[in-house]
Design a protein around this motif. Structure first.
Motif, mmCIF file in Angstrom:
data_model
loop_
_atom_site.group_PDB
_atom_site.id
_atom_site.type_symbol
_atom_site.label_atom_id
_atom_site.label_comp_id
_atom_site.label_asym_id
_atom_site.label_seq_id
_atom_site.Cartn_x
_atom_site.Cartn_y
_atom_site.Cartn_z
ATOM 1 N N PRO A 7 0.816 -1.217 0.000
ATOM 2 C CA PRO A 7 0.000 0.000 0.000
ATOM 3 C C PRO A 7 0.852 1.272 0.000
ATOM 4 O O PRO A 7 0.752 2.117 0.888
ATOM 5 C CB PRO A 7 -0.813 -0.145 1.285
ATOM 6 C CG PRO A 7 0.100 -0.895 2.201
ATOM 7 C CD PRO A 7 0.862 -1.851 1.326
ATOM 8 N N SER A 8 1.687 1.393 -1.029
ATOM 9 C CA SER A 8 2.592 2.536 -1.117
ATOM 10 C C SER A 8 2.015 3.651 -1.979
ATOM 11 O O SER A 8 2.628 4.711 -2.122
ATOM 12 C CB SER A 8 3.945 2.094 -1.688
ATOM 13 O OG SER A 8 3.771 1.446 -2.940
ATOM 14 N N GLY A 9 0.859 3.416 -2.563
ATOM 15 C CA GLY A 9 0.222 4.400 -3.438
ATOM 16 C C GLY A 9 -0.833 3.710 -4.268
ATOM 17 O O GLY A 9 -1.178 2.549 -4.028
ATOM 18 N N GLU A 10 -1.369 4.415 -5.250
ATOM 19 C CA GLU A 10 -2.382 3.823 -6.115
ATOM 20 C C GLU A 10 -1.776 2.755 -7.013
ATOM 21 O O GLU A 10 -0.616 2.844 -7.422
ATOM 22 C CB GLU A 10 -3.029 4.912 -6.981
ATOM 23 C CG GLU A 10 -3.878 5.908 -6.218
ATOM 24 C CD GLU A 10 -4.538 6.917 -7.134
ATOM 25 O OE1 GLU A 10 -5.394 6.511 -7.950
ATOM 26 O OE2 GLU A 10 -4.180 8.110 -7.056
ATOM 27 N N LEU A 11 -2.568 1.754 -7.336
ATOM 28 C CA LEU A 11 -2.150 0.744 -8.300
ATOM 29 C C LEU A 11 -2.175 1.357 -9.699
ATOM 30 O O LEU A 11 -3.078 2.125 -10.034
ATOM 31 C CB LEU A 11 -3.106 -0.451 -8.256
ATOM 32 C CG LEU A 11 -3.208 -1.192 -6.920
ATOM 33 C CD1 LEU A 11 -4.336 -2.221 -6.979
ATOM 34 C CD2 LEU A 11 -1.890 -1.869 -6.569
ATOM 35 N N LEU A 71 4.311 -4.208 5.564
ATOM 36 C CA LEU A 71 5.428 -4.136 6.508
ATOM 37 C C LEU A 71 6.280 -2.901 6.278
ATOM 38 O O LEU A 71 6.941 -2.405 7.183
ATOM 39 C CB LEU A 71 6.303 -5.386 6.379
ATOM 40 C CG LEU A 71 5.705 -6.680 6.941
ATOM 41 C CD1 LEU A 71 6.638 -7.850 6.648
ATOM 42 C CD2 LEU A 71 5.450 -6.566 8.429
ATOM 43 N N ASP A 72 6.278 -2.411 5.060
ATOM 44 C CA ASP A 72 7.137 -1.287 4.718
ATOM 45 C C ASP A 72 6.407 -0.419 3.697
ATOM 46 O O ASP A 72 5.552 -0.890 2.949
ATOM 47 C CB ASP A 72 8.452 -1.808 4.130
ATOM 48 C CG ASP A 72 9.573 -0.793 4.210
ATOM 49 O OD1 ASP A 72 9.401 0.228 4.891
ATOM 50 O OD2 ASP A 72 10.622 -1.030 3.600
ATOM 51 N N ARG A 73 6.720 0.828 3.660
ATOM 52 C CA ARG A 73 6.245 1.755 2.629
ATOM 53 C C ARG A 73 4.725 1.897 2.565
ATOM 54 O O ARG A 73 4.155 2.078 1.503
ATOM 55 C CB ARG A 73 6.770 1.342 1.243
ATOM 56 C CG ARG A 73 8.284 1.388 1.129
ATOM 57 C CD ARG A 73 8.758 0.961 -0.236
ATOM 58 N NE ARG A 73 8.360 -0.409 -0.552
ATOM 59 C CZ ARG A 73 7.711 -0.745 -1.658
ATOM 60 N NH1 ARG A 73 7.365 0.169 -2.533
ATOM 61 N NH2 ARG A 73 7.404 -2.005 -1.887
ATOM 62 N N ALA A 74 4.049 1.795 3.678
ATOM 63 C CA ALA A 74 2.602 1.985 3.689
ATOM 64 C C ALA A 74 2.280 3.479 3.710
ATOM 65 O O ALA A 74 2.861 4.236 4.481
ATOM 66 C CB ALA A 74 1.990 1.302 4.895
ATOM 67 N N ARG A 75 1.365 3.884 2.840
ATOM 68 C CA ARG A 75 0.937 5.280 2.780
ATOM 69 C C ARG A 75 -0.507 5.359 3.252
ATOM 70 O O ARG A 75 -1.345 4.552 2.845
ATOM 71 C CB ARG A 75 1.056 5.810 1.349
ATOM 72 C CG ARG A 75 0.648 7.275 1.190
ATOM 73 C CD ARG A 75 0.771 7.732 -0.239
ATOM 74 N NE ARG A 75 2.137 7.656 -0.722
ATOM 75 C CZ ARG A 75 2.496 7.913 -1.984
ATOM 76 N NH1 ARG A 75 1.583 8.242 -2.882
ATOM 77 N NH2 ARG A 75 3.768 7.832 -2.352
ATOM 78 N N ALA A 76 -0.795 6.327 4.091
ATOM 79 C CA ALA A 76 -2.141 6.469 4.646
ATOM 80 C C ALA A 76 -3.177 6.563 3.528
ATOM 81 O O ALA A 76 -3.028 7.352 2.594
ATOM 82 C CB ALA A 76 -2.208 7.710 5.534
ATOM 83 N N GLY A 77 -4.206 5.748 3.620
ATOM 84 C CA GLY A 77 -5.296 5.784 2.657
ATOM 85 C C GLY A 77 -5.081 4.966 1.406
ATOM 86 O O GLY A 77 -6.022 4.739 0.636
ATOM 87 N N ALA A 78 -3.853 4.500 1.168
ATOM 88 C CA ALA A 78 -3.560 3.802 -0.084
ATOM 89 C C ALA A 78 -4.290 2.466 -0.174
ATOM 90 O O ALA A 78 -4.781 2.087 -1.247
ATOM 91 C CB ALA A 78 -2.049 3.594 -0.227
ATOM 92 N N GLU A 79 -4.367 1.747 0.942
ATOM 93 C CA GLU A 79 -5.020 0.439 0.897
ATOM 94 C C GLU A 79 -6.474 0.566 0.451
ATOM 95 O O GLU A 79 -6.944 -0.203 -0.405
ATOM 96 C CB GLU A 79 -4.958 -0.234 2.269
ATOM 97 C CG GLU A 79 -5.664 -1.583 2.298
ATOM 98 C CD GLU A 79 -5.807 -2.161 3.694
ATOM 99 O OE1 GLU A 79 -6.874 -2.742 3.970
ATOM 100 O OE2 GLU A 79 -4.856 -2.042 4.497
ATOM 101 N N ALA A 80 -7.202 1.514 1.006
ATOM 102 C CA ALA A 80 -8.609 1.668 0.654
ATOM 103 C C ALA A 80 -8.780 1.968 -0.832
ATOM 104 O O ALA A 80 -9.690 1.440 -1.487
ATOM 105 C CB ALA A 80 -9.236 2.785 1.495
#
Length: 297
Positions: free
Chosen positions: A11-15, A44-53
């Protein structure tokens, strides 16, 4: 345990459309073989807030569905520690204090494959080990007893790649990808791994680790990437390549899905309709060049 395939974005950004194409392929491989299809967020790494949703929304928009709840790696630390503990108990790990720069500048070990960890910390004496522990935290590396390992891939056949003393846990305490992905796939019953062929070179390390943990090695299918006009792996900097950007340009998700299906030699429509025409042997073997559809729309 039910056999399964999976898609596992970070989840580091948009797909972008390359990620979405791989997700469609993973879905088609799983559904065509009667497997469940799982979604795992590798955060585990490079997660950006809101990216998963946003990623989950975009996958649903192109018709990719999944079975069960979404699993997140950050909730699975105990599983990783248990696996590392088993390896430590078997004498298959050691502490490493090398910086990235030190590894790059170190001479290679004799007969070591190009790019392999040179083994700097592999056989430290007790006094040196105690001193290094006082200077910086240690990473945990695998003590590998092979230099290469061979895997079989549905699309690539037999592939032999480097196995070195790769990191299992970084010195900041974060579990390394190569360990987490092996543990996750085994625990979730994933016996089919479909992903981009940029990850093929790391697969022998993962398969070797699975063998040490007495974990069945999954069936692999490493699919061609989407590239830009220069033949380089597609990235978000290449313009309108995400569903959000394309939607803003007046190109809906269904049209993007049809374009991705066409790039795979599959008919337009729903993924269920494409499934009826899907045969792995008929997939293109070359990267697909994304020329963009905004200017031609």
């Amino acid at each position: 345990m039910t056999s399964a395939g999976r898609f596992a974005p970070s989840p580091s950004g948009e797909l972008h459309v390359g990620n979405l194409r791989t997700a469609i392929l993973a879905w088609l491989f799983a559904r065509s073989t009667g497997r469940s299809f799982l979604l795992r967020v590798e955060d585990l790494d490079r997660a950006r807030a809101g990216a998963e949703a946003v990623q989950l929304r975009d996958l649903a928009a192109i018709g990719v569905d999944w079975d069960g709840a979404v699993v997140r790696q950050t909730a699975r630390g105990a599983l990783y520690e248990e696996a590392i503990g088993r390896l430590q108990s078997a004498g298959l790990t050691y502490e490493c204090f090398c910086t990235r720069r030190e590894i790059q500048e170190a001479p290679s070990a004799p007969h070591a494959p190009q790019g392999a960890y040179p083994g700097t910390c592999r056989n430290l004496g007790l006094a040196e080990l105690e001193y290094k522990r006082s200077t910086r935290p240690a990473a945990i590396r695998l003590r590998a007893d092979v230099a290469k390992f061979t895997v079989r891939d549905v699309l690539h056949g037999a592939y032999t790649g480097i196995v070195d003393d790769f990191v299992l846990r970084r010195n900041d305490g974060v579990t390394a990808y190569n360990l987490a992905v092996v543990v996750d796939d085994a625990e979730q019953g994933v016996d089919q791994v479909v992903r981009g062929d940029d990850l093929l070179s790391s697969t022998p390390r993962q398969a070797y680790l699975a063998s040490l943990l007495n974990i069945p090695v999954p069936e692999y299918a490493h699919v061609p990437l989407v590239v830009n006009s220069d033949g380089v792996r597609l990235a978000k900097r290449d313009g309108a390549v995400t569903l959000g950007d394309l939607d803003a340009a007046g190109i809906p998700a269904g049209e993007v899905r049809n374009l991705l299906l066409a790039s795979l030699g599959l008919p337009p429509g729903t993924l269920s309709e494409a499934l009826a025409a899907f045969h792995p042997a008929g997939l293109p073997t070359a990267p697909w060049a994304w020329k963009g559809i905004v200017n031609n729309h």
